[in-house]
Scaffold this motif. Structure first.
Motif, PDB file in Angstrom:
ATOM      1  N   LEU A  36      -5.132   3.762   0.108  1.00 15.24           N
ATOM      2  CA  LEU A  36      -3.880   3.368   0.764  1.00 15.24           C
ATOM      3  C   LEU A  36      -2.702   4.182   0.224  1.00 15.24           C
ATOM      4  O   LEU A  36      -1.838   4.633   0.992  1.00 15.24           O
ATOM      5  CB  LEU A  36      -3.636   1.874   0.555  1.00 15.24           C
ATOM      6  N   LEU A  37      -2.652   4.361  -1.102  1.00 17.49           N
ATOM      7  CA  LEU A  37      -1.562   5.130  -1.703  1.00 17.49           C
ATOM      8  C   LEU A  37      -1.615   6.584  -1.243  1.00 17.49           C
ATOM      9  O   LEU A  37      -0.580   7.182  -0.912  1.00 17.49           O
ATOM     10  CB  LEU A  37      -1.647   5.035  -3.215  1.00 17.49           C
TER      11      LEU A  37
ATOM     12  N   ALA B  35      -0.454   6.758   2.342  1.00 18.85           N
ATOM     13  CA  ALA B  35       0.997   6.553   2.436  1.00 18.85           C
ATOM     14  C   ALA B  35       1.740   7.817   2.015  1.00 18.85           C
ATOM     15  O   ALA B  35       2.732   8.214   2.647  1.00 18.85           O
ATOM     16  CB  ALA B  35       1.412   5.369   1.576  1.00 18.85           C
ATOM     17  N   MET B  36       1.261   8.480   0.986  1.00 19.93           N
ATOM     18  CA  MET B  36       1.920   9.708   0.536  1.00 19.93           C
ATOM     19  C   MET B  36       1.743  10.825   1.553  1.00 19.93           C
ATOM     20  O   MET B  36       2.652  11.633   1.769  1.00 19.93           O
ATOM     21  CB  MET B  36       1.359  10.128  -0.823  1.00 19.93           C
TER      22      MET B  36
ATOM     23  N   GLU C 263       1.654  10.561   4.681  1.00 25.99           N
ATOM     24  CA  GLU C 263       2.546  10.314   5.815  1.00 25.99           C
ATOM     25  C   GLU C 263       4.010  10.184   5.383  1.00 25.99           C
ATOM     26  O   GLU C 263       4.868   9.881   6.209  1.00 25.99           O
ATOM     27  CB  GLU C 263       2.112   9.047   6.546  1.00 25.99           C
TER      28      GLU C 263
ATOM     29  N   ARG D  66       5.355   7.884   3.533  1.00 23.58           N
ATOM     30  CA  ARG D  66       5.854   6.516   3.488  1.00 23.58           C
ATOM     31  C   ARG D  66       6.218   6.077   2.074  1.00 23.58           C
ATOM     32  O   ARG D  66       6.780   4.986   1.895  1.00 23.58           O
ATOM     33  CB  ARG D  66       4.805   5.567   4.072  1.00 23.58           C
ATOM     34  N   HIS D  67       5.908   6.917   1.057  1.00 18.10           N
ATOM     35  CA  HIS D  67       6.296   6.574  -0.310  1.00 18.10           C
ATOM     36  C   HIS D  67       7.751   6.944  -0.602  1.00 18.10           C
ATOM     37  O   HIS D  67       8.351   6.442  -1.553  1.00 18.10           O
ATOM     38  CB  HIS D  67       5.387   7.311  -1.297  1.00 18.10           C
TER      39      HIS D  67
END
Length: 417
Positions: free
Chosen positions: A181-182, A185-186, A188, A190-191
């Protein structure tokens, strides 16, 4: 023996048509008797007599044929009558075999399912249902769901749900999932909002704790620094430097410290997925959290909230459909219109139907056959007669009228020749 009295009662339409056919037959018989007496008074009555006589014969013949299907005419033991009662078991076997040969063969099911657009039908119903579509079904289903939810023991069911969720969490390795998930997210970006929020929080923390920081510097400074007032200068430099650094990080997406923070997050994501030591630490934290009574209480609260929401939906489905649930379902319908997803859904529905036919076809056939065999004669006779009897009474009416016309034609030919 598995009888349902309500199903044995003839429907009003059958009773009405049976009365019409019988009255018509009696009328033809009376017309025949009257016209037979008046033939000598005028030759035209001969045509009436011929029509009534042939109509009476046709009506009687069709009455005999229709009655012989379900019972013995006038109770007489005439051969080849009461066909349905005498062949009840054979009818059940042939009906079951008909279902097996025409509906429950996997290749037949697959061929028929190729023409069925399950995804399209569901999408249309979800996005633009006809007025009142599914209303009765929704009300009935929601009432049943509400009764089931209210009948179940909340404490026992909640305990089962909590135990199931806890067991599932215990069996699930959280670290690899969190790492993926992390990493996603990175990938895309999103972090980045999270980093921005952390920087803003740090800046707010420094600003709101200005006095505390100055006091800490003052307490830790030497006597000479305090006597010369340099501790205040150090405090100003320290606070100003931190605020300037955080402002630069907030304004510059490529700031070195932000880059290092992202590299650290990337290493954490890798370690969560591939480092056994990291995974053990995460599992230990997970086990400690699950053993905490506060977490168990939180899970119980989640279940009670979910149960309350389900009851609210079940008690007022129309209101739920107008709210967020309805919007979610409409979005699901729009999603199902996508060609690729629709193809996948239809393929799944087809395979599921074929699998059911292959696995349970024989069981369904036996169920139909055994159910029909278990019915007593009166039950199956009543049900079949109620299903097709109205049309059979039309045959009696048609037989009476057609017979009369044929008799009239024969009499006309006889007079002309």
């Amino acid at each position: 023996m598995n009888r349902t009295p309500a199903l044995d009662l003839p429907p009003p339409g059958l009773v009405r048509m049976r009365l019409v056919a019988t009255v018509l037959l009696v009328l033809m018989a009376a017309t025949f008797l009257v016209s037979r007496q008046l033939v000598a008074a005028h030759p035209g009555w001969g045509f009436v007599r011929a029509f009534a006589e042939a109509a009476m014969v046709g009506g009687l013949a069709d009455w005999f044929a229709v009655t012989a299907l379900f019972r013995r005419p006038l109770g007489l033991p005439i051969p080849h009558t009461a066909i349905v009662p005498n062949n009840k078991d054979r009818i059940g076997d042939q009906l079951a075999q008909f279902l097996r040969d025409n509906f429950l063969i996997p290749r037949v099911v697959a061929r028929r399912m190729r023409r069925v657009d399950v995804a399209g039908a569901v999408a249309r119903w979800l996005t633009d249902p006809p007025e009142g579509a599914g209303g009765q079904f929704r009300q009935g289903a929601s009432k049943l769901a509400a009764q089931v939810l209210e009948a179940l023991d909340p404490a026992r069911l909640g305990g089962m749900v909590k135990a199931a969720v806890a067991a599932r969490l215990t069996e699930t390795q959280v670290a690899p999932i969190a790492g993926r998930l992390l990493r996603a997210a990175m990938a895309e970006g999103r972090h980045k909002p999270v980093l921005d929020a952390a920087i803003r929080w740090a800046a707010d923390a420094i600003s709101s704790n200005d006095t505390t920081i100055r006091q800490m510097v003052h307490d830790r400074a030497g006597a000479i620094l305090r006597w010369t007032g340099l501790d205040e200068t150090v405090s100003n430099k320290l606070i100003g430097g931190l605020e300037g650094l955080l402002a630069e990080m907030a304004d510059d997406p490529d700031h070195p410290l932000r880059v290092r923070a992202e590299e650290t997050l990337d290493r954490i994501a890798w370690a969560l997925q591939h480092d056994p030591a990291m995974q053990e630490r995460v599992e230990a934290v997970k086990a400690e959290l699950l053993a905490n009574p506060a977490v168990a209480e939180w899970l119980g609260g989640l279940w009670e909230q979910a149960r309350g929401a389900l009851l609210g939906i079940a008690r007022d489905p129309e209101r739920a459909m107008r709210g967020r649930l309805g919007e979610v379902l409409r979005q699901l319908g729009e999603t199902l219109r996508a060609e690729r997803l629709a193809t996948t859904v239809n393929r799944f529905a087809r395979r599921a139907a074929v699998s059911i036919a292959a696995d349970y076809g024989d069981a369904i056939v036996r169920l139909v056959s055994e159910t029909v065999r278990s019915w007593d004669v009166r039950t199956i006779t009543g049900r079949l007669e109620n299903a097709v009897g109205r049309d059979l009474q039309y045959i009696r009416v048609n037989g009476t009228l057609v017979g009369g016309l044929v008799g009239l034609l024969i009499h006309l030919v006889d007079v002309l020749l």
